[in-house]
Design a protein around this motif. Structure first.
Motif, PDB file in Angstrom:
ATOM      1  N   ALA A 175       0.862  -1.185   0.000  1.00 33.47           N
ATOM      2  CA  ALA A 175       0.000   0.000   0.000  1.00 33.47           C
ATOM      3  C   ALA A 175       0.896   1.231   0.000  1.00 33.47           C
ATOM      4  N   TYR A 176       0.575   2.193  -0.868  1.00 30.70           N
ATOM      5  CA  TYR A 176       1.391   3.405  -0.902  1.00 30.70           C
ATOM      6  C   TYR A 176       0.561   4.624  -0.502  1.00 30.70           C
ATOM      7  N   PHE A 177       1.255   5.563   0.126  1.00 32.62           N
ATOM      8  CA  PHE A 177       0.664   6.813   0.591  1.00 32.62           C
ATOM      9  C   PHE A 177       1.516   7.935  -0.003  1.00 32.62           C
ATOM     10  N   ASN A 178       1.042   8.501  -1.098  1.00 31.94           N
ATOM     11  CA  ASN A 178       1.852   9.408  -1.896  1.00 31.94           C
ATOM     12  C   ASN A 178       1.369  10.851  -1.822  1.00 31.94           C
ATOM     13  N   VAL A 179       2.213  11.726  -2.331  1.00 32.22           N
ATOM     14  CA  VAL A 179       1.891  13.140  -2.496  1.00 32.22           C
ATOM     15  C   VAL A 179       1.947  13.461  -3.984  1.00 32.22           C
ATOM     16  N   TYR A 180       0.907  14.114  -4.493  1.00 29.65           N
ATOM     17  CA  TYR A 180       0.860  14.519  -5.896  1.00 29.65           C
ATOM     18  C   TYR A 180       1.323  15.963  -6.041  1.00 29.65           C
ATOM     19  N   ILE A 181       2.177  16.191  -7.031  1.00 32.70           N
ATOM     20  CA  ILE A 181       2.496  17.538  -7.484  1.00 32.70           C
ATOM     21  C   ILE A 181       2.107  17.588  -8.956  1.00 32.70           C
ATOM     22  N   MET A 182       1.113  18.387  -9.269  1.00 31.71           N
ATOM     23  CA  MET A 182       0.535  18.378 -10.605  1.00 31.71           C
ATOM     24  C   MET A 182       0.529  19.786 -11.176  1.00 31.71           C
ATOM     25  N   ASN A 183       0.875  19.891 -12.460  1.00 30.98           N
ATOM     26  CA  ASN A 183       0.852  21.181 -13.129  1.00 30.98           C
ATOM     27  C   ASN A 183       0.177  21.031 -14.485  1.00 30.98           C
ATOM     28  N   LEU A 184      -0.900  21.764 -14.680  1.00 37.13           N
ATOM     29  CA  LEU A 184      -1.628  21.789 -15.945  1.00 37.13           C
ATOM     30  C   LEU A 184      -1.539  23.203 -16.504  1.00 37.13           C
ATOM     31  N   THR A 185      -1.051  23.341 -17.723  1.00 33.01           N
ATOM     32  CA  THR A 185      -0.890  24.650 -18.345  1.00 33.01           C
ATOM     33  C   THR A 185      -1.629  24.669 -19.670  1.00 33.01           C
ATOM     34  N   THR A 186      -2.459  25.687 -19.878  1.00 33.66           N
ATOM     35  CA  THR A 186      -3.206  25.801 -21.126  1.00 33.66           C
ATOM     36  C   THR A 186      -3.189  27.245 -21.601  1.00 33.66           C
ATOM     37  N   GLY A 187      -3.419  27.428 -22.904  1.00 32.39           N
ATOM     38  CA  GLY A 187      -3.430  28.788 -23.430  1.00 32.39           C
ATOM     39  C   GLY A 187      -3.767  28.835 -24.906  1.00 32.39           C
ATOM     40  N   PHE A 188      -3.919  30.065 -25.412  1.00 33.75           N
ATOM     41  CA  PHE A 188      -4.198  30.310 -26.830  1.00 33.75           C
ATOM     42  C   PHE A 188      -3.393  31.529 -27.251  1.00 33.75           C
ATOM     43  N   LYS A 189      -2.654  31.387 -28.358  1.00 31.34           N
ATOM     44  CA  LYS A 189      -1.823  32.478 -28.852  1.00 31.34           C
ATOM     45  C   LYS A 189      -2.166  32.766 -30.312  1.00 31.34           C
ATOM     46  N   ALA A 190      -2.342  34.041 -30.596  1.00 28.10           N
ATOM     47  CA  ALA A 190      -2.587  34.501 -31.957  1.00 28.10           C
ATOM     48  C   ALA A 190      -2.104  35.943 -32.050  1.00 28.10           C
ATOM     49  N   ARG A 191      -2.211  36.518 -33.216  1.00 29.45           N
ATOM     50  CA  ARG A 191      -1.789  37.906 -33.388  1.00 29.45           C
ATOM     51  C   ARG A 191      -2.660  38.815 -32.523  1.00 29.45           C
ATOM     52  N   HIS A 192      -2.024  39.594 -31.681  1.00 26.20           N
ATOM     53  CA  HIS A 192      -2.685  40.517 -30.757  1.00 26.20           C
ATOM     54  C   HIS A 192      -3.462  39.783 -29.653  1.00 26.20           C
ATOM     55  N   ILE A 193      -3.312  38.463 -29.564  1.00 31.72           N
ATOM     56  CA  ILE A 193      -3.990  37.700 -28.504  1.00 31.72           C
ATOM     57  C   ILE A 193      -2.973  36.772 -27.852  1.00 31.72           C
ATOM     58  N   ASP A 194      -2.861  36.843 -26.551  1.00 31.67           N
ATOM     59  CA  ASP A 194      -1.943  35.955 -25.827  1.00 31.67           C
ATOM     60  C   ASP A 194      -2.584  35.612 -24.486  1.00 31.67           C
ATOM     61  N   LEU A 195      -3.282  34.499 -24.452  1.00 31.17           N
ATOM     62  CA  LEU A 195      -3.980  34.063 -23.250  1.00 31.17           C
ATOM     63  C   LEU A 195      -3.313  32.804 -22.724  1.00 31.17           C
ATOM     64  N   ASP A 196      -3.050  32.763 -21.438  1.00 29.92           N
ATOM     65  CA  ASP A 196      -2.495  31.543 -20.859  1.00 29.92           C
ATOM     66  C   ASP A 196      -2.879  31.464 -19.390  1.00 29.92           C
ATOM     67  N   ALA A 197      -2.883  30.241 -18.890  1.00 30.54           N
ATOM     68  CA  ALA A 197      -3.211  30.000 -17.479  1.00 30.54           C
ATOM     69  C   ALA A 197      -2.412  28.818 -16.982  1.00 30.54           C
ATOM     70  N   ASN A 198      -1.900  28.943 -15.783  1.00 27.63           N
ATOM     71  CA  ASN A 198      -1.197  27.850 -15.132  1.00 27.63           C
ATOM     72  C   ASN A 198      -2.125  27.277 -14.069  1.00 27.63           C
ATOM     73  N   LEU A 199      -2.714  26.147 -14.376  1.00 29.27           N
ATOM     74  CA  LEU A 199      -3.655  25.536 -13.441  1.00 29.27           C
ATOM     75  C   LEU A 199      -2.892  24.554 -12.559  1.00 29.27           C
ATOM     76  N   GLY A 200      -1.906  25.066 -11.840  1.00 33.75           N
ATOM     77  CA  GLY A 200      -1.014  24.191 -11.094  1.00 33.75           C
ATOM     78  C   GLY A 200      -1.527  23.890  -9.701  1.00 33.75           C
ATOM     79  N   LEU A 201      -1.424  22.633  -9.323  1.00 30.63           N
ATOM     80  CA  LEU A 201      -1.711  22.219  -7.957  1.00 30.63           C
ATOM     81  C   LEU A 201      -0.394  21.740  -7.359  1.00 30.63           C
ATOM     82  N   THR A 202       0.240  22.576  -6.579  1.00 26.84           N
ATOM     83  CA  THR A 202       1.532  22.225  -6.004  1.00 26.84           C
ATOM     84  C   THR A 202       1.434  21.990  -4.505  1.00 26.84           C
ATOM     85  N   LEU A 203       0.215  21.837  -4.027  1.00 28.85           N
ATOM     86  CA  LEU A 203       0.029  21.499  -2.621  1.00 28.85           C
ATOM     87  C   LEU A 203       0.346  20.024  -2.401  1.00 28.85           C
ATOM     88  N   PRO A 204       0.670  19.632  -1.160  1.00 31.02           N
ATOM     89  CA  PRO A 204       0.866  18.203  -0.876  1.00 31.02           C
ATOM     90  C   PRO A 204      -0.476  17.472  -0.856  1.00 31.02           C
TER      91      PRO A 204
END
Length: 294
Positions: A175-204
Protein backbone atom coordinates in the motif's frame (compact mmCIF):
# COMPACT_ATOMS: atom_id res chain seq x y z
CA UNK A 1 6.57 -71.41 38.15
CA UNK A 2 10.05 -70.98 36.73
CA UNK A 3 8.54 -70.18 33.33
CA UNK A 4 6.44 -67.41 34.88
CA UNK A 5 9.49 -65.96 36.60
CA UNK A 6 11.49 -66.07 33.38
CA UNK A 7 8.67 -64.27 31.50
CA UNK A 8 8.41 -61.59 34.18
CA UNK A 9 12.17 -61.07 34.14
CA UNK A 10 12.12 -60.73 30.33
CA UNK A 11 9.27 -58.20 30.43
CA UNK A 12 11.11 -56.24 33.13
CA UNK A 13 14.28 -56.14 31.02
CA UNK A 14 12.31 -54.94 27.95
CA UNK A 15 10.62 -52.15 29.90
CA UNK A 16 13.94 -51.07 31.38
CA UNK A 17 15.54 -50.99 27.93
CA UNK A 18 12.59 -49.02 26.44
CA UNK A 19 12.63 -46.46 29.25
CA UNK A 20 16.37 -46.04 28.88
CA UNK A 21 16.08 -45.49 25.10
CA UNK A 22 13.21 -43.02 25.57
CA UNK A 23 15.15 -41.10 28.18
CA UNK A 24 18.23 -40.94 25.93
CA UNK A 25 16.10 -39.70 23.00
CA UNK A 26 14.46 -37.03 25.16
CA UNK A 27 17.79 -35.97 26.61
CA UNK A 28 19.37 -35.71 23.16
CA UNK A 29 16.44 -33.65 21.83
CA UNK A 30 16.70 -31.27 24.77
CA UNK A 31 20.43 -30.92 24.19
CA UNK A 32 19.87 -30.20 20.47
CA UNK A 33 17.16 -27.64 21.21
CA UNK A 34 19.27 -25.99 23.86
CA UNK A 35 22.20 -25.85 21.43
CA UNK A 36 20.19 -23.83 18.81
CA UNK A 37 21.06 -20.16 19.29
CA UNK A 38 18.15 -17.74 19.78
CA UNK A 39 18.30 -14.85 17.28
CA UNK A 40 17.80 -11.33 18.52
CA UNK A 41 15.44 -8.88 16.78
CA UNK A 42 18.41 -7.09 15.25
CA UNK A 43 19.76 -10.36 13.84
CA UNK A 44 16.35 -11.26 12.41
CA UNK A 45 16.08 -7.83 10.76
CA UNK A 46 19.58 -8.14 9.32
CA UNK A 47 18.77 -11.60 7.97
CA UNK A 48 15.51 -10.37 6.39
CA UNK A 49 17.34 -7.44 4.75
CA UNK A 50 19.97 -9.77 3.33
CA UNK A 51 17.28 -12.11 1.99
CA UNK A 52 15.56 -9.13 0.34
CA UNK A 53 18.84 -8.07 -1.23
CA UNK A 54 19.55 -11.59 -2.50
CA UNK A 55 16.02 -11.92 -3.94
CA UNK A 56 16.73 -9.22 -6.57
CA UNK A 57 13.38 -7.59 -5.80
CA UNK A 58 14.66 -4.58 -3.94
CA UNK A 59 14.58 -2.06 -6.81
CA UNK A 60 12.12 -1.93 -9.71
CA UNK A 61 12.41 0.74 -12.41
CA UNK A 62 10.00 0.80 -15.34
CA UNK A 63 9.73 3.04 -18.40
CA UNK A 64 6.74 2.71 -20.73
CA UNK A 65 5.81 4.29 -24.05
CA UNK A 66 2.05 4.87 -24.03
CA UNK A 67 -0.27 5.26 -27.00
CA UNK A 68 -3.23 6.98 -25.41
CA UNK A 69 -6.58 8.46 -26.29
CA UNK A 70 -7.06 11.80 -24.55
CA UNK A 71 -10.07 13.88 -23.60
CA UNK A 72 -9.83 17.42 -22.22
CA UNK A 73 -12.80 19.63 -21.28
CA UNK A 74 -12.40 23.11 -19.80
CA UNK A 75 -15.18 25.07 -18.13
CA UNK A 76 -14.82 28.80 -17.36
CA UNK A 77 -17.16 30.81 -15.19
CA UNK A 78 -16.81 34.36 -13.91
CA UNK A 79 -17.40 34.84 -10.20
CA UNK A 80 -20.88 36.13 -9.31
CA UNK A 81 -22.11 35.10 -12.76
CA UNK A 82 -24.65 32.47 -13.78
CA UNK A 83 -23.07 32.03 -17.22
CA UNK A 84 -20.29 29.57 -18.04
CA UNK A 85 -18.44 28.39 -21.15
CA UNK A 86 -17.36 24.84 -21.92
CA UNK A 87 -14.66 23.97 -24.46
CA UNK A 88 -13.42 20.61 -25.66
CA UNK A 89 -9.79 21.13 -26.60
CA UNK A 90 -9.89 18.16 -28.96
CA UNK A 91 -13.14 19.08 -30.76
CA UNK A 92 -13.08 22.89 -30.61
CA UNK A 93 -9.36 23.74 -30.50
CA UNK A 94 -8.19 20.75 -32.59
CA UNK A 95 -5.66 19.40 -30.08
CA UNK A 96 -4.57 15.83 -30.90
CA UNK A 97 -7.01 13.28 -29.47
CA UNK A 98 -4.26 10.63 -29.42
CA UNK A 99 -0.70 10.96 -28.25
CA UNK A 100 2.40 8.86 -27.61
CA UNK A 101 4.40 9.71 -24.50
CA UNK A 102 6.61 8.22 -21.79
CA UNK A 103 5.68 7.28 -18.25
CA UNK A 104 8.11 6.16 -15.55
CA UNK A 105 7.76 4.42 -12.19
CA UNK A 106 10.09 3.32 -9.42
CA UNK A 107 9.73 1.06 -6.41
CA UNK A 108 12.62 0.90 -3.94
CA UNK A 109 12.34 -1.21 -0.80
CA UNK A 110 15.02 -0.20 1.69
CA UNK A 111 13.69 -2.72 4.25
CA UNK A 112 11.43 -5.77 3.85
CA UNK A 113 8.62 -3.68 5.36
CA UNK A 114 9.18 -0.18 4.00
CA UNK A 115 10.05 1.52 0.74
CA UNK A 116 9.23 4.36 -1.63
CA UNK A 117 7.02 4.52 -4.70
CA UNK A 118 7.46 7.19 -7.41
CA UNK A 119 5.56 7.75 -10.67
CA UNK A 120 5.85 10.46 -13.33
CA UNK A 121 4.42 11.36 -16.68
CA UNK A 122 4.29 14.43 -18.89
CA UNK A 123 2.38 15.29 -22.07
CA UNK A 124 2.79 18.33 -24.31
CA UNK A 125 0.12 19.06 -26.92
CA UNK A 126 -0.49 21.98 -29.25
CA UNK A 127 -2.37 22.68 -32.47
CA UNK A 128 -2.69 25.52 -34.97
CA UNK A 129 -6.21 26.17 -36.27
CA UNK A 130 -8.70 28.84 -37.36
CA UNK A 131 -11.67 29.47 -35.09
CA UNK A 132 -15.00 28.57 -36.67
CA UNK A 133 -17.05 30.60 -34.18
CA UNK A 134 -16.64 32.85 -31.17
CA UNK A 135 -15.17 31.14 -28.11
CA UNK A 136 -15.00 32.30 -24.50
CA UNK A 137 -11.61 31.20 -23.23
CA UNK A 138 -9.98 32.23 -19.93
CA UNK A 139 -12.56 34.97 -19.51
CA UNK A 140 -11.91 36.48 -22.96
CA UNK A 141 -13.72 36.17 -26.27
CA UNK A 142 -11.81 34.77 -29.25
CA UNK A 143 -13.68 35.92 -32.39
CA UNK A 144 -14.48 33.84 -35.46
CA UNK A 145 -11.80 33.55 -38.14
CA UNK A 146 -8.77 33.98 -35.88
CA UNK A 147 -5.79 31.80 -36.77
CA UNK A 148 -3.87 30.84 -33.65
CA UNK A 149 -2.21 28.14 -31.59
CA UNK A 150 -3.79 26.37 -28.62
CA UNK A 151 -1.81 24.23 -26.17
CA UNK A 152 -2.34 22.06 -23.11
CA UNK A 153 0.63 20.69 -21.13
CA UNK A 154 0.51 18.18 -18.30
CA UNK A 155 3.14 17.33 -15.69
CA UNK A 156 2.33 14.93 -12.86
CA UNK A 157 4.71 13.63 -10.18
CA UNK A 158 3.63 11.27 -7.42
CA UNK A 159 6.00 10.14 -4.67
CA UNK A 160 5.67 8.70 -1.19
CA UNK A 161 5.86 5.82 1.26
CA UNK A 162 5.32 2.16 0.35
CA UNK A 163 4.25 -0.30 3.05
CA UNK A 164 4.64 -4.03 2.41
CA UNK A 165 1.47 -5.94 3.25
CA UNK A 166 2.46 -9.33 1.84
CA UNK A 167 5.73 -10.80 0.58
CA UNK A 168 5.83 -14.50 -0.18
CA UNK A 169 7.46 -16.60 -2.90
CA UNK A 170 8.20 -13.51 -5.04
CA UNK A 171 4.56 -12.35 -4.74
CA UNK A 172 4.21 -8.81 -3.42
CA UNK A 173 1.36 -6.64 -2.20
CA UNK A 174 1.94 -3.14 -0.90
CA UNK A 175 0.00 0.00 0.00
CA UNK A 176 1.39 3.40 -0.90
CA UNK A 177 0.66 6.81 0.59
CA UNK A 178 1.85 9.41 -1.90
CA UNK A 179 1.89 13.14 -2.50
CA UNK A 180 0.86 14.52 -5.90
CA UNK A 181 2.50 17.54 -7.48
CA UNK A 182 0.53 18.38 -10.60
CA UNK A 183 0.85 21.18 -13.13
CA UNK A 184 -1.63 21.79 -15.95
CA UNK A 185 -0.89 24.65 -18.35
CA UNK A 186 -3.21 25.80 -21.13
CA UNK A 187 -3.43 28.79 -23.43
CA UNK A 188 -4.20 30.31 -26.83
CA UNK A 189 -1.82 32.48 -28.85
CA UNK A 190 -2.59 34.50 -31.96
CA UNK A 191 -1.79 37.91 -33.39
CA UNK A 192 -2.68 40.52 -30.76
CA UNK A 193 -3.99 37.70 -28.50
CA UNK A 194 -1.94 35.96 -25.83
CA UNK A 195 -3.98 34.06 -23.25
CA UNK A 196 -2.49 31.54 -20.86
CA UNK A 197 -3.21 30.00 -17.48
CA UNK A 198 -1.20 27.85 -15.13
CA UNK A 199 -3.65 25.54 -13.44
CA UNK A 200 -1.01 24.19 -11.09
CA UNK A 201 -1.71 22.22 -7.96
CA UNK A 202 1.53 22.23 -6.00
CA UNK A 203 0.03 21.50 -2.62
CA UNK A 204 0.87 18.20 -0.88
CA UNK A 205 -2.19 16.34 -2.16
CA UNK A 206 -2.51 12.89 -0.54
CA UNK A 207 -2.99 9.81 -2.67
CA UNK A 208 -3.64 6.25 -1.56
CA UNK A 209 -3.26 3.10 -3.58
CA UNK A 210 -2.20 -0.52 -3.90
CA UNK A 211 0.68 -2.02 -5.87
CA UNK A 212 0.92 -5.76 -6.48
CA UNK A 213 3.19 -8.25 -8.25
CA UNK A 214 1.98 -11.80 -8.99
CA UNK A 215 4.50 -14.32 -10.38
CA UNK A 216 2.89 -16.74 -12.83
CA UNK A 217 6.04 -18.37 -14.19
CA UNK A 218 9.70 -17.81 -13.53
CA UNK A 219 9.82 -15.70 -16.71
CA UNK A 220 6.38 -14.07 -16.46
CA UNK A 221 4.82 -11.72 -13.86
CA UNK A 222 1.67 -9.61 -13.59
CA UNK A 223 1.85 -6.13 -12.06
CA UNK A 224 -1.21 -4.16 -10.98
CA UNK A 225 -1.59 -0.67 -9.57
CA UNK A 226 -4.61 1.37 -8.54
CA UNK A 227 -4.67 4.76 -6.82
CA UNK A 228 -7.06 7.55 -5.84
CA UNK A 229 -6.86 11.10 -4.52
CA UNK A 230 -9.62 13.51 -3.53
CA UNK A 231 -9.51 16.98 -2.00
CA UNK A 232 -12.05 19.78 -1.70
CA UNK A 233 -11.57 23.37 -0.53
CA UNK A 234 -13.65 26.44 -1.26
CA UNK A 235 -11.49 27.61 -4.16
CA UNK A 236 -9.29 24.59 -4.93
CA UNK A 237 -9.76 20.85 -5.18
CA UNK A 238 -10.57 17.87 -7.31
CA UNK A 239 -9.86 14.19 -7.71
CA UNK A 240 -7.29 11.98 -9.40
CA UNK A 241 -7.59 8.26 -10.11
CA UNK A 242 -5.11 5.96 -11.81
CA UNK A 243 -4.97 2.34 -12.89
CA UNK A 244 -2.43 0.15 -14.65
CA UNK A 245 -2.16 -3.54 -15.48
CA UNK A 246 1.23 -4.72 -16.72
CA UNK A 247 2.47 -8.04 -18.09
CA UNK A 248 6.21 -8.49 -17.58
CA UNK A 249 8.19 -11.01 -19.63
CA UNK A 250 11.70 -11.68 -18.30
CA UNK A 251 14.22 -12.94 -20.88
CA UNK A 252 16.92 -12.58 -18.22
CA UNK A 253 16.78 -12.28 -14.45
CA UNK A 254 17.17 -8.51 -14.13
CA UNK A 255 15.44 -7.34 -17.34
CA UNK A 256 11.73 -7.26 -18.17
CA UNK A 257 9.81 -6.53 -21.38
CA UNK A 258 6.43 -5.00 -20.59
CA UNK A 259 3.01 -4.88 -22.20
CA UNK A 260 0.48 -2.82 -20.24
CA UNK A 261 -2.75 -0.85 -20.18
CA UNK A 262 -2.84 2.48 -18.35
CA UNK A 263 -5.53 4.99 -17.46
CA UNK A 264 -5.43 8.32 -15.65
CA UNK A 265 -8.32 10.66 -14.77
CA UNK A 266 -8.12 14.22 -13.43
CA UNK A 267 -10.97 16.48 -12.42
CA UNK A 268 -9.81 19.70 -10.73
CA UNK A 269 -11.14 23.18 -10.08
CA UNK A 270 -9.31 26.40 -9.30
CA UNK A 271 -9.98 30.16 -9.11
CA UNK A 272 -7.59 32.63 -10.75
CA UNK A 273 -8.19 36.34 -11.35
CA UNK A 274 -11.88 36.00 -10.60
CA UNK A 275 -12.37 33.10 -13.04
CA UNK A 276 -13.49 29.64 -11.96
CA UNK A 277 -11.65 26.92 -13.89
CA UNK A 278 -12.85 23.34 -14.09
CA UNK A 279 -10.62 20.84 -15.90
CA UNK A 280 -11.77 17.32 -16.78
CA UNK A 281 -8.93 15.41 -18.34
CA UNK A 282 -8.14 11.74 -18.92
CA UNK A 283 -6.07 9.38 -20.99
CA UNK A 284 -6.35 5.65 -21.63
CA UNK A 285 -4.34 3.31 -23.75
CA UNK A 286 -1.86 0.45 -24.20
CA UNK A 287 1.88 0.75 -23.63
CA UNK A 288 5.15 -1.01 -24.36
CA UNK A 289 8.15 -0.70 -22.10
CA UNK A 290 11.13 -2.14 -20.30
CA UNK A 291 11.92 -2.64 -16.63
CA UNK A 292 14.97 -3.55 -14.59
CA UNK A 293 15.01 -5.28 -11.21
CA UNK A 294 17.89 -5.45 -8.75
Amino acid sequence: MKKVQIILIAISLCLTSFNSATADKYFNSVVVQDSIPVQSKEEKRAKAKQELKDSHQRLFVGVNYVYAKLSTDLTFKLENSIFSANISLESNFKLPATRMFFTASLIYRFTPRSGIYVAYYGITRKATFTTEKDYIFLGHTIPTGINGEAYFDTRVLSAGYLLTILQKDHAFLGAYFNVYIMNLTTGFKARHIDLDANLGLTLPLPSFGLAAIFPVKKWFKIHANVGYFGLSFEDLGGSISSFSLLLEFKPIKWLGLNLSYQSFDISVYDIQDGINFIVDYNFRGPALGVSVVF
